[in-house]
Design a protein around this motif. Structure first.
Motif, PDB file in Angstrom:
ATOM      1  N   GLU A 187       0.847  -1.190   0.000  1.00 22.34           N
ATOM      2  CA  GLU A 187       0.000   0.000   0.000  1.00 22.34           C
ATOM      3  C   GLU A 187       0.878   1.233   0.000  1.00 22.34           C
ATOM      4  O   GLU A 187       1.665   1.450   0.926  1.00 22.34           O
ATOM      5  CB  GLU A 187      -0.901  -0.005   1.241  1.00 22.34           C
ATOM      6  N   GLY A 188       0.792   2.020  -1.056  1.00 24.44           N
ATOM      7  CA  GLY A 188       1.560   3.251  -1.136  1.00 24.44           C
ATOM      8  C   GLY A 188       3.048   2.996  -1.355  1.00 24.44           C
ATOM      9  O   GLY A 188       3.495   1.874  -1.575  1.00 24.44           O
ATOM     10  N   GLY A 189       3.832   4.040  -1.281  1.00 24.03           N
ATOM     11  CA  GLY A 189       5.260   3.928  -1.487  1.00 24.03           C
ATOM     12  C   GLY A 189       5.604   3.597  -2.934  1.00 24.03           C
ATOM     13  O   GLY A 189       4.750   3.582  -3.819  1.00 24.03           O
ATOM     14  N   THR A 190       6.869   3.316  -3.192  1.00 19.62           N
ATOM     15  CA  THR A 190       7.337   2.945  -4.520  1.00 19.62           C
ATOM     16  C   THR A 190       7.320   1.437  -4.647  1.00 19.62           C
ATOM     17  O   THR A 190       8.008   0.741  -3.896  1.00 19.62           O
ATOM     18  CB  THR A 190       8.763   3.475  -4.761  1.00 19.62           C
ATOM     19  N   PHE A 191       6.538   0.917  -5.585  1.00 16.39           N
ATOM     20  CA  PHE A 191       6.401  -0.530  -5.728  1.00 16.39           C
ATOM     21  C   PHE A 191       7.730  -1.167  -6.104  1.00 16.39           C
ATOM     22  O   PHE A 191       8.464  -0.678  -6.972  1.00 16.39           O
ATOM     23  CB  PHE A 191       5.359  -0.861  -6.801  1.00 16.39           C
ATOM     24  N   LYS A 192       8.043  -2.268  -5.438  1.00 21.35           N
ATOM     25  CA  LYS A 192       9.231  -3.062  -5.737  1.00 21.35           C
ATOM     26  C   LYS A 192       8.828  -4.531  -5.816  1.00 21.35           C
ATOM     27  O   LYS A 192       8.006  -4.991  -5.039  1.00 21.35           O
ATOM     28  CB  LYS A 192      10.303  -2.865  -4.664  1.00 21.35           C
ATOM     29  N   ALA A 193       9.434  -5.242  -6.736  1.00 25.17           N
ATOM     30  CA  ALA A 193       9.142  -6.661  -6.923  1.00 25.17           C
ATOM     31  C   ALA A 193      10.284  -7.517  -6.401  1.00 25.17           C
ATOM     32  O   ALA A 193      11.415  -7.048  -6.259  1.00 25.17           O
ATOM     33  CB  ALA A 193       8.905  -6.957  -8.400  1.00 25.17           C
TER      34      ALA A 193
END
Length: 433
Positions: free
Chosen positions: A50-56
């Motif tokens: 939720e929120g922030g910069t998505f990282k995989a």
């Protein structure tokens, strides 16, 4: 010391958690897979936040008490090439972690929402925190054809041989034997179908997990039904053979699509709310931890009217006839205790997990009594090993178990119970204080 799971209290606090992974704790855990390694418990989970910069790359956390969790990092710095090429996915889903010999095996799934152009792969490492070396495809499925290659779980049969159970929606749940030398299928193909649901509910079944209980000599298949956003809930069935057939407490096979779709599978946990607490919504996609003689359900859940998702861990209590029931309260480190009748008499908040109600269910106040003339109360009989029977003029007899618990709404120790009636309807509750 008990620490409440991170539930954002205001916008500033919410934004701080979103930007700082070290503060996530149980926040942002989706599709958790648990594994105990030495003194540490590890949870690996889906790329969802939720929120922030998505990282995989598959989220990793660890804990020494199953209550307080610390951030470890991500298993991969980038998506495995074959999985990304086949699916076009931007993140990885529903990991599974296990160990064959001296090598850890991390299974991962790649897909896109609503599609079954999907891919399950596996990576290996000599250390549970990595680095991980991708070993490529285990099984993949093509859009519009056959099952859906997501949601892998590795389970071991009574002889110690590994199997993978996987799948969702598109054609149901499948099981295949695993070669522990490679971590991949022993035989080519997709495996054997062991569960499915009717097209009228879009075949909504996923997140399978199988665990063997040697005390009862059954394999237990846990699955999640319905929408992960709103109506998700956990059901269970069992079998004497790992390949099935898996049947619920009414004897209905999990592949039965002739019955109404909510009639199959015993519902053990759904959306609920206790007095003074938040509404907990859409629990599901569980794994199971067997830690010595104790069993735990490990699942994600949402807070009503919020977007985030959280990790919950709950103890399992077993009925005398060998059915697993889930504690109505999260585990908080409590130990086992033998109860006397005076401990369980009095007022309780009870949740009736109606198999046809996938909405939030509010707790009802009930009294447990030994007075047969008290028609407004449950008459309670307490047996050995904390098992109990509840009888009432207004409800079928309930068989269940009581155990020590933690009241998260009131921050005090309490007693919890879990029970089911002869028709497989589950009731849970906590003693009021």
């Amino acid at each position: 010391m008990i620490q409440l799971h991170n539930i954002p209290k205001d916008r500033e606090h919410d934004e701080r958690i979103q930007q700082d992974e070290s503060l996530w704790g149980t926040h942002n855990v989706h599709d958790p897979a648990i594994y105990k390694d030495g003194d540490w418990y590890y949870v690996f989970s889906t790329d969802a936040q939720e929120g922030g910069t998505f990282k995989a790359g598959i989220q990793m956390r660890k804990s020494k008490d199953l209550v307080n969790w610390q951030w470890v990092g991500r298993a991969f710095s980038e998506l495995p090439v074959a999985a990304k090429h086949w699916t076009g996915a931007t993140g990885l889903w529903a990991p599974e972690i296990t160990k064959f010999g001296d090598t850890y095996y991390l299974y991962y799934a790649a897909s896109q929402f609503g599609r079954n152009q999907s891919f399950i792969g596996v990576a290996t490492s000599r250390h549970i925190e990595g680095p991980w070396i991708d070993q490529g495809e285990v099984v993949k499925t093509e859009q519009g054809e056959g099952p859906n290659a997501i949601d892998p779980n590795i389970t071991f049969d009574a002889q110690g041989d590994p199997w993978m159970v996987y799948g969702s929606f598109f054609d149901g749940i499948f099981l295949a034997k695993i070669d522990c030398a490679t971590g991949k299928f022993v035989e080519e193909g997709k495996g054997k179908q062991i569960a499915s649901r009717h097209i009228s509910v879009e075949g909504a079944i996923e997140g399978p997990y199988i665990v063997y209980n040697p005390q009862h000599d059954y394999y237990y298949l846990f699955v999640s039904y319905d929408s992960l956003f709103s109506s998700y809930h956990i059901r269970v069935a069992r079998s004497k053979q790992i390949e099935g057939p898996y049947v619920d407490s009414n004897g209905y096979e999990m592949t039965n699509t002739e019955l109404p779709p909510n009639d199959v599978g015993m519902k053990v946990l759904g959306s609920y709310q206790f007095d003074g607490g938040p509404g907990w919504i859409a629990p599901g996609h569980n794994s199971i931890l067997k830690d010595q003689e104790n069993y735990y359900v490990v699942h994600h859940i949402r807070v009503e009217d919020k977007k985030g998702h959280y990790l919950h861990i709950r103890k399992i209590g077993w009925t005398e006839d060998g059915w697993p029931l889930v504690s109505p309260q999260r585990f908080a480190g409590e130990k086992d205790k033998v109860f006397k009748m005076e401990d369980v008499l009095g007022n309780w908040e009870c949740i009736y997990f109606d198999k046809d109600n996938t909405s939030k269910i509010n707790a009802l106040n009930r009294r447990f009594s030994t007075d047969s003339d008290d028609t407004k109360a449950y008459k309670i009989e307490l047996h050995t090993n904390n098992h109990l029977t509840l009888t009432s003029a207004h409800h079928p007899s309930i068989d269940g178990v009581v155990m020590l618990g933690w009241d998260w709404e009131k921050s005090v120790e309490t007693i919890v119970f879990m029970g089911k009636d002869k028709e497989g309807n589950v009731v849970t509750g906590k003693r009021s204080v």
